[in-house]
Design a protein around this motif. Structure first.
Motif, short mmCIF file in Angstrom:
data_model
loop_
_atom_site.label_atom_id
_atom_site.label_comp_id
_atom_site.label_asym_id
_atom_site.label_seq_id
_atom_site.Cartn_x
_atom_site.Cartn_y
_atom_site.Cartn_z
N ASN A 95 0.87 -1.18 0.00
CA ASN A 95 0.00 0.00 0.00
C ASN A 95 0.91 1.23 0.00
N TYR A 96 1.59 1.41 -1.12
CA TYR A 96 2.63 2.43 -1.22
C TYR A 96 2.01 3.73 -1.72
N ARG A 97 2.10 4.77 -0.89
CA ARG A 97 1.46 6.04 -1.16
C ARG A 97 2.50 7.16 -1.26
N PRO A 98 2.09 8.33 -1.75
CA PRO A 98 3.06 9.44 -1.80
C PRO A 98 3.73 9.73 -0.47
N ASP A 99 3.02 9.48 0.64
CA ASP A 99 3.62 9.70 1.96
C ASP A 99 4.90 8.89 2.17
N HIS A 100 5.07 7.82 1.41
CA HIS A 100 6.24 6.97 1.58
C HIS A 100 7.48 7.49 0.85
N TYR A 134 4.68 -3.24 -4.53
CA TYR A 134 3.76 -4.29 -4.98
C TYR A 134 2.39 -3.73 -5.34
N ILE A 135 1.92 -2.76 -4.56
CA ILE A 135 0.66 -2.07 -4.87
C ILE A 135 0.89 -0.58 -4.72
N LEU A 136 0.53 0.18 -5.74
CA LEU A 136 0.68 1.63 -5.73
C LEU A 136 -0.67 2.26 -5.41
N HIS A 137 -0.69 3.18 -4.46
CA HIS A 137 -1.92 3.83 -4.02
C HIS A 137 -1.79 5.32 -4.31
N GLY A 138 -2.48 5.77 -5.34
CA GLY A 138 -2.36 7.16 -5.76
C GLY A 138 -3.38 8.06 -5.09
N ASN A 139 -3.36 8.09 -3.77
CA ASN A 139 -4.34 8.94 -3.06
C ASN A 139 -4.00 10.41 -3.28
N ARG A 140 -4.90 11.27 -2.84
CA ARG A 140 -4.79 12.73 -3.05
C ARG A 140 -4.84 13.12 -4.53
N GLY A 141 -5.38 12.24 -5.36
CA GLY A 141 -5.56 12.57 -6.77
C GLY A 141 -4.29 12.65 -7.58
N VAL A 142 -3.20 12.01 -7.13
CA VAL A 142 -1.90 12.22 -7.79
C VAL A 142 -1.80 11.58 -9.17
N TYR A 143 -2.74 10.68 -9.53
CA TYR A 143 -2.72 10.16 -10.90
C TYR A 143 -3.20 11.20 -11.91
N HIS A 144 -3.84 12.25 -11.42
CA HIS A 144 -4.54 13.17 -12.32
C HIS A 144 -4.03 14.61 -12.24
N ASP A 145 -2.97 14.85 -11.47
CA ASP A 145 -2.37 16.19 -11.45
C ASP A 145 -0.86 16.05 -11.67
N HIS A 146 -0.14 17.10 -11.44
CA HIS A 146 1.31 17.08 -11.73
C HIS A 146 2.16 17.14 -10.46
N LYS A 147 1.53 16.89 -9.31
CA LYS A 147 2.27 17.01 -8.05
C LYS A 147 3.23 15.85 -7.83
N PHE A 182 4.00 8.80 -9.81
CA PHE A 182 2.75 8.06 -9.66
C PHE A 182 1.91 8.17 -10.93
N LYS A 183 1.83 9.37 -11.48
CA LYS A 183 1.03 9.57 -12.69
C LYS A 183 1.61 8.77 -13.85
N TYR A 221 11.15 13.95 -4.98
CA TYR A 221 11.65 12.90 -4.08
C TYR A 221 11.15 11.53 -4.51
N CYS A 222 9.87 11.43 -4.89
CA CYS A 222 9.35 10.13 -5.32
C CYS A 222 10.03 9.69 -6.62
N GLY A 223 10.30 10.64 -7.51
CA GLY A 223 10.98 10.31 -8.75
C GLY A 223 12.40 9.84 -8.54
N LYS A 224 13.03 10.33 -7.48
CA LYS A 224 14.39 9.85 -7.15
C LYS A 224 14.38 8.37 -6.80
N SER A 225 13.22 7.86 -6.35
CA SER A 225 13.07 6.44 -6.01
C SER A 225 12.43 5.67 -7.15
N HIS A 226 12.62 6.13 -8.39
CA HIS A 226 11.90 5.57 -9.53
C HIS A 226 12.15 4.08 -9.72
#
Length: 327
Positions: free
Chosen positions: A227-232, A248-261, A265-266, A300-305
């Protein structure tokens, strides 16, 4: 294997993409349980029936109306996000189902559902649900800093991915802080809402935290990679299991699949959404995804790509293996 989701509002494409990831990687047949507003029923059926026959053979589905207890339906429906609290009533609605995986619509499976389903075999004689912690570090966790109600463990739990033994949930008497005797699931929910509704922020997830605060022996924790979220990763990587084995599972909460933050994740969401069943998964999914992820390293999340594709590589190899067996 039974997989349930609740979809209200503008969640159809996101939910269909989640199903795509689930069906694409899994080995056993899936039964999809879709709880949706009436105007979405035909659109879900049209989307799923449009998939090619070799994919349709891997799953079946049932679409249900949104259903809450009639005396408090409006209150339950508006709790937190529209219809989100429907998940609390799955044990009472799906009376013939023993166990299921519940996921939010903004979930993407990067590993087969089978591997998550296997956690059911790890339940001891008391455990009836499994979830991941809301956070790994109490000093920066939301619940340990801000919650105005009891919560599970040191950092609370996140209900976006939830494995449920419905049979046990229906039969258990739950300890609580409202009465000295245990209450069954259907007896517990409304009194809990009435007591805490002015103190909860995250709706039904907070109610689950309160329940398992008083019944911790009933819950199995699984690692944050499920349950890997942006908070991680938003402030630096803090999910050790993902560091070791990938997400193993990506959780795009806070609408991150649909914005540029959170473009990492997107990028995963768009790669799976655009993938065509039957196309070569390496050249049509993995390669373009890796290319896009390299453009996200300013975050930061992209650094862990590398974590976003580490487990996915093995899942894509499994797709090719299934194709060979089908031929």
């Amino acid at each position: 294997m039974h997989l349930a989701v609740v979809a209200c509002g503008e969640r159809l494409e996101e939910t269909v993409t989640m199903f795509k990831s689930a069906v694409l990687f899994s080995f056993k047949c899936l039964h999809l349980h879709i709880f949706a507003e009436d105007q979405l029923h035909a659109r879900f059926m049209e989307a799923l029936e449009s998939w090619p026959g070799f994919i349709r053979s891997r799953f079946n589905y049932t679409v249900y109306p949104i259903r809450f207890p009639s005396e408090n339906a409006a209150e339950w429906k508006k709790l937190f996000k529209p219809c989100a609290s429907q998940r609390l009533f799955l044990p009472l609605i799906l009376k013939d189902i023993e166990s299921l995986v519940y996921v939010d619509s903004d979930i993407l499976f990067l590993q087969p559902v089978d591997r998550l389903w296997d956690f059911l075999s790890r339940f001891d004689s008391a455990q009836l649900a499994a979830m991941a912690p809301e956070h790994e570090e109490p000093r920066i966790a939301w619940y340990s800093r801000f919650a105005r109600h009891p919560f599970y463990g040191r950092t609370g739990i996140n209900s976006g991915v939830m494995l449920m033994n419905l049979t046990r949930m229906r039969s258990m008497f739950f300890k609580n802080d409202m009465t000295s005797v245990g209450l069954r699931w259907e007896e517990l929910l409304m009194p809990l809402l009435q007591k805490y509704k002015l103190n909860i922020t995250w709706g039904d997830q907070d109610l689950l935290n309160i329940i398992f605060h008083y019944n911790p022996e009933l819950l199995l924790e699984f690692p944050c990679q499920w349950n890997y979220r942006p908070d991680h990763c938003i402030y630096g990587s803090n999910c050790a299991s993902a560091e070791d084995n990938g997400i193993y599972i990506l959780h795009g909460n806070r609408g991150v699949y649909h914005d540029h933050k959170q473009p990492a994740f997107k990028s995963v969401y768009e790669a799976i959404r655009k993938y065509s069943f039957g196309a070569d998964p390496v050249s049509s999914l993995l390669a373009p995804l890796e290319e896009q992820l390299l453009k996200t390293t300013h975050t930061y999340c992209g650094k862990s790509h590398a974590l976003f594709t580490k487990a996915l590589v093995h899942s894509l190899a499994g797709i090719n293996g299934k194709a060979v067996r089908l031929r």
